[in-house]
Design an enzyme around this catalytic site. Structure first.
Site, PDB file in Angstrom:
ATOM      1  N   TYR A   1     -14.333 -12.854  -0.288  1.00  0.00           N
ATOM      2  CA  TYR A   1     -15.164 -11.645  -0.682  1.00  0.00           C
ATOM      3  C   TYR A   1     -16.261 -12.086  -1.414  1.00  0.00           C
ATOM      4  O   TYR A   1     -17.329 -11.474  -1.469  1.00  0.00           O
ATOM      5  CB  TYR A   1     -13.943 -10.738  -1.369  1.00  0.00           C
ATOM      6  CG  TYR A   1     -13.204  -9.833  -0.736  1.00  0.00           C
ATOM      7  CD1 TYR A   1     -13.765  -8.857   0.445  1.00  0.00           C
ATOM      8  CD2 TYR A   1     -11.876  -9.816  -0.537  1.00  0.00           C
ATOM      9  CE1 TYR A   1     -12.720  -8.054   0.981  1.00  0.00           C
ATOM     10  CE2 TYR A   1     -11.019  -9.244   0.535  1.00  0.00           C
ATOM     11  CZ  TYR A   1     -11.612  -8.255   1.224  1.00  0.00           C
ATOM     12  OH  TYR A   1     -10.783  -7.657   2.033  1.00  0.00           O
TER      13      TYR A   1
ATOM     14  N   ARG B   1      -8.103  11.110  -5.758  1.00  0.00           N
ATOM     15  CA  ARG B   1      -9.245  10.081  -5.507  1.00  0.00           C
ATOM     16  C   ARG B   1     -10.435  11.142  -5.245  1.00  0.00           C
ATOM     17  O   ARG B   1     -11.621  10.674  -5.424  1.00  0.00           O
ATOM     18  CB  ARG B   1      -8.578   9.663  -3.752  1.00  0.00           C
ATOM     19  CG  ARG B   1      -9.549   8.686  -3.157  1.00  0.00           C
ATOM     20  CD  ARG B   1      -9.984   7.460  -4.101  1.00  0.00           C
ATOM     21  NE  ARG B   1     -10.666   6.330  -3.207  1.00  0.00           N
ATOM     22  CZ  ARG B   1     -12.133   6.200  -3.564  1.00  0.00           C
ATOM     23  NH1 ARG B   1     -12.678   6.823  -4.702  1.00  0.00           N
ATOM     24  NH2 ARG B   1     -12.549   5.162  -3.077  1.00  0.00           N
TER      25      ARG B   1
ATOM     26  N   ARG C   1      -3.861   6.263   0.354  1.00  0.00           N
ATOM     27  CA  ARG C   1      -4.610   7.403   1.168  1.00  0.00           C
ATOM     28  C   ARG C   1      -3.671   8.125   1.961  1.00  0.00           C
ATOM     29  O   ARG C   1      -4.017   9.264   2.359  1.00  0.00           O
ATOM     30  CB  ARG C   1      -5.655   6.800   1.857  1.00  0.00           C
ATOM     31  CG  ARG C   1      -6.809   6.294   0.927  1.00  0.00           C
ATOM     32  CD  ARG C   1      -7.799   5.441   1.851  1.00  0.00           C
ATOM     33  NE  ARG C   1      -7.362   4.191   2.118  1.00  0.00           N
ATOM     34  CZ  ARG C   1      -8.074   3.387   2.949  1.00  0.00           C
ATOM     35  NH1 ARG C   1      -8.928   3.562   3.281  1.00  0.00           N
ATOM     36  NH2 ARG C   1      -7.380   2.031   3.196  1.00  0.00           N
TER      37      ARG C   1
ATOM     38  N   ASP D   1      -6.534  -3.388  -7.918  1.00  0.00           N
ATOM     39  CA  ASP D   1      -7.174  -4.111  -6.551  1.00  0.00           C
ATOM     40  C   ASP D   1      -7.415  -5.487  -6.812  1.00  0.00           C
ATOM     41  O   ASP D   1      -8.022  -5.840  -7.968  1.00  0.00           O
ATOM     42  CB  ASP D   1      -8.486  -3.350  -6.077  1.00  0.00           C
ATOM     43  CG  ASP D   1      -8.794  -3.677  -4.623  1.00  0.00           C
ATOM     44  OD1 ASP D   1      -8.217  -2.726  -3.790  1.00  0.00           O
ATOM     45  OD2 ASP D   1      -9.538  -4.670  -4.225  1.00  0.00           O
TER      46      ASP D   1
ATOM     47  N   ARG E   1       0.834  -1.145  -0.062  1.00  0.00           N
ATOM     48  CA  ARG E   1      -0.006   0.017   0.017  1.00  0.00           C
ATOM     49  C   ARG E   1       0.819   1.351   0.155  1.00  0.00           C
ATOM     50  O   ARG E   1       0.534   2.105   0.865  1.00  0.00           O
ATOM     51  CB  ARG E   1      -0.963   0.088   1.187  1.00  0.00           C
ATOM     52  CG  ARG E   1      -2.165  -1.111   1.247  1.00  0.00           C
ATOM     53  CD  ARG E   1      -3.142  -0.517   0.210  1.00  0.00           C
ATOM     54  NE  ARG E   1      -4.158  -1.620  -0.039  1.00  0.00           N
ATOM     55  CZ  ARG E   1      -5.286  -1.900   0.523  1.00  0.00           C
ATOM     56  NH1 ARG E   1      -5.719  -0.711   1.215  1.00  0.00           N
ATOM     57  NH2 ARG E   1      -6.232  -2.767   0.143  1.00  0.00           N
TER      58      ARG E   1
HETATM   59  O1  1CP Z   1       0.292   0.363  -3.354  1.00  0.00           O
HETATM   60  C1  1CP Z   1      -0.342  -0.415  -3.306  1.00  0.00           C
HETATM   61  O2  1CP Z   1      -0.379  -1.393  -2.661  1.00  0.00           O
HETATM   62  C2  1CP Z   1      -1.842  -0.110  -4.111  1.00  0.00           C
HETATM   63  C3  1CP Z   1      -2.269  -1.450  -4.779  1.00  0.00           C
HETATM   64  C4  1CP Z   1      -3.317  -1.895  -3.902  1.00  0.00           C
HETATM   65  C5  1CP Z   1      -3.299  -3.367  -3.525  1.00  0.00           C
HETATM   66  C6  1CP Z   1      -1.892  -4.064  -3.842  1.00  0.00           C
HETATM   67  C7  1CP Z   1      -4.689  -1.553  -3.523  1.00  0.00           C
HETATM   68  C8  1CP Z   1      -5.401  -0.355  -3.766  1.00  0.00           C
HETATM   69  N1  1CP Z   1      -5.210  -2.547  -3.089  1.00  0.00           N
HETATM   70  C9  1CP Z   1      -4.369  -3.891  -3.045  1.00  0.00           C
HETATM   71  C10 1CP Z   1      -4.802  -5.184  -2.600  1.00  0.00           C
HETATM   72  C11 1CP Z   1      -5.818  -5.426  -1.796  1.00  0.00           C
HETATM   73  N2  1CP Z   1      -7.231  -5.039  -2.121  1.00  0.00           N
HETATM   74  C12 1CP Z   1      -5.887  -6.276  -0.844  1.00  0.00           C
HETATM   75  C13 1CP Z   1      -4.725  -7.271  -0.332  1.00  0.00           C
HETATM   76  C14 1CP Z   1      -3.602  -6.405   0.709  1.00  0.00           C
HETATM   77  C15 1CP Z   1      -4.470  -6.061   2.034  1.00  0.00           C
HETATM   78  O3  1CP Z   1      -4.688  -7.028   2.975  1.00  0.00           O
HETATM   79  O4  1CP Z   1      -4.466  -4.992   2.250  1.00  0.00           O
HETATM   80  C16 1CP Z   1      -7.077  -6.412  -0.401  1.00  0.00           C
HETATM   81  C17 1CP Z   1      -7.660  -7.217   1.042  1.00  0.00           C
HETATM   82  C18 1CP Z   1      -8.074  -5.434  -0.956  1.00  0.00           C
HETATM   83  C19 1CP Z   1      -9.609  -5.368  -0.777  1.00  0.00           C
HETATM   84  C20 1CP Z   1      -9.832  -3.875  -0.515  1.00  0.00           C
HETATM   85  N3  1CP Z   1      -9.329  -2.844  -1.256  1.00  0.00           N
HETATM   86  C21 1CP Z   1     -10.330  -3.300   0.980  1.00  0.00           C
HETATM   87  C22 1CP Z   1     -10.745  -4.066   1.878  1.00  0.00           C
HETATM   88  C23 1CP Z   1      -9.590  -4.551   2.780  1.00  0.00           C
HETATM   89  C24 1CP Z   1      -9.126  -3.509   3.520  1.00  0.00           C
HETATM   90  O5  1CP Z   1      -7.690  -3.223   3.338  1.00  0.00           O
HETATM   91  O6  1CP Z   1      -9.750  -2.378   4.175  1.00  0.00           O
HETATM   92  C25 1CP Z   1     -10.373  -1.861   0.445  1.00  0.00           C
HETATM   93  C26 1CP Z   1     -10.881  -0.850   1.529  1.00  0.00           C
HETATM   94  C27 1CP Z   1      -9.906  -1.476  -0.672  1.00  0.00           C
HETATM   95  C28 1CP Z   1      -9.841  -0.259  -1.286  1.00  0.00           C
HETATM   96  C29 1CP Z   1      -8.284   0.006  -1.859  1.00  0.00           C
HETATM   97  N4  1CP Z   1      -7.336  -0.585  -2.326  1.00  0.00           N
HETATM   98  C30 1CP Z   1      -6.419   0.088  -3.049  1.00  0.00           C
HETATM   99  C31 1CP Z   1      -6.347   1.603  -2.214  1.00  0.00           C
HETATM  100  C32 1CP Z   1      -5.475   2.554  -2.135  1.00  0.00           C
HETATM  101  C33 1CP Z   1      -7.806   1.200  -1.544  1.00  0.00           C
HETATM  102  C34 1CP Z   1      -8.420   2.424  -0.773  1.00  0.00           C
HETATM  103  C35 1CP Z   1      -9.247   3.422  -1.576  1.00  0.00           C
HETATM  104  C36 1CP Z   1      -9.788   4.387  -0.856  1.00  0.00           C
HETATM  105  O7  1CP Z   1     -10.538   4.369  -0.110  1.00  0.00           O
HETATM  106  O8  1CP Z   1      -9.275   5.615  -1.287  1.00  0.00           O
END
Ligand code: 1CP
Length: 333
Positions: free
Chosen positions: A147, A34, A25, A71, A21
């Protein structure tokens, strides 16, 4: 050879680092994009913006890899399940229409995810990535299944219920594995040089079910990546036995979460290790951060090790702490 790949093979003595990540954010430049792009899936499928977001942390920090901004839930989306991200709640998925889903063909699937592949193509030749890897990724079959069935981020006790319809789950898992391979393949063909498999919800499963839902399907993906001759990193967060996981799934790199004892890992695992540091230390004070970073660097001093966190960077992290961390890791010997 890139810095990270040298590190995986322990060819050089230099420390290497990237962060889960790292794009997201906690960066004001991400929040700005965003705020103008409320629909998160659409943002992931905007090849110019997702490429730009991928590069953002590399402009600030001397990190050794980019991870494509995308994602794991784009796979259920491309399989026809609706996926929305609700503010302050997280992902919300729709019902599965398995009849329709089982008829989706490779061409339709790839067509929906084309912007991801185009973003990888655009990003890989940017000057910021010179000598650096571009990491592509997927969710592990189990985490995607969680999911898709649960339709939101799970709590610890609500999964068992959903696993009762064995035949349906088996069929669904087959579809998931098939399309995860297609997604991996297209990321590699577009220029991803490493693949990471995120099993964020591995910790939810009973050990008796590991073979069926974690080991076997993940091994299938790992073998697939290996056949493409690029490294594969596995992150089975919360798995209760990393040693068995490594000996059965055989990734090139194992990414550990913050709950495991790094010393035990170092003593019992002989492949490259990644990660471990609790992301909460990036929100605390610098001295405490330094103590904990040193702990990991010292324990893994003579082993192939990629510095990273035990889960993603928290949204309330100050980017100056990330800057401090990266410089500290790079200068420590
Ligand atoms: O730099 C990076 O890593 C950005 C790319 C990235 C990756 C590798 C994003 C962007 N998501 C992920 C993987 C991802 N997505 C996982 C595996 C890693 C982990 O456990 O965190 C999972 C479970 C998700 C599912 C997901 N996407 C969730 C639910 C789980 C959680 O972390 O709360 C959520 C909220 C997201 C949204 C998301 N994905 C990525 C970002 C930057 C965001 C936040 C978006 C926002 O609200 O602005």
């Amino acid at each position: 050879m890139t810095v990270l790949q040298n590190c995986i093979k322990k060819i050089s003595k230099d420390n290497c680092i990237w962060l889960m990540r790292q794009a997201g954010r906690y960066l004001p430049e991400f929040r700005e994009i965003r705020s103008k792009n409320q629909d998160f899936i659409k943002l992931c499928l905007n090849e110019n913006l997702s490429s730009e977001i991928t590069i953002q942390p590399l402009r600030r920090f001397n990190i050794d890899a980019a991870i494509i901004f995308s994602d794991i839930l784009l796979v259920p989306y491309a399989l026809g399940q609706s996926v929305k991200f609700k503010k302050d709640f997280g992902p919300l998925l729709g019902e599965i229409d398995f009849n329709k889903m089982s008829k989706i063909n490779e061409i339709e699937f790839i067509d929906k995810l084309k912007p991801v592949y185009n973003a990888i193509k655009k990003t890989k030749d940017q000057t910021e990535l010179k000598n650096k890897d571009l990491i592509g990724f997927v969710g592990a079959p189990w985490t995607i299944l969680v999911y898709m069935l649960n339709q939101r981020s799970p709590k610890n006790d609500d999964i068992e219920l959903n696993l009762k319809d064995k035949k349906f789950i088996e069929d669904l898992l087959k579809v998931i594995v098939k399309f995860l391979k297609i997604h991996i393949n297209n990321q590699i063909e577009s220029g991803a040089t490493i693949i990471q498999i995120f099993d964020s919800w591995a910790g939810l499963l009973n050990k008796k079910d590991y073979d069926k839902y974690i080991y076997n399907p993940t091994k299938d993906l790992v073998n697939f990546v290996k056949s493409k001759k690029i490294p594969v990193i596995c992150f089975p967060k919360g798995v209760n036995d990393y040693k068995s996981y490594v000996s059965l799934v055989k990734p090139d790199v194992i990414s550990i979460d913050y709950d495991v004892d790094p010393k035990k890992i170092s003593d019992s695992i002989d492949i490259t290790v990644q990660g471990g540091l609790d992301p909460k230390f990036l929100v605390g004070d610098k001295e405490e951060l330094k103590t904990n970073v040193k702990k990991y660097l010292d324990i893994f001093k003579d082993k192939p090790y990629i510095f990273n966190l035990g889960h993603g960077v928290l949204p309330n992290t100050d980017p100056s702490m990330v800057d401090y961390l990266v410089k500290f890791v790079k200068n420590y010997s």
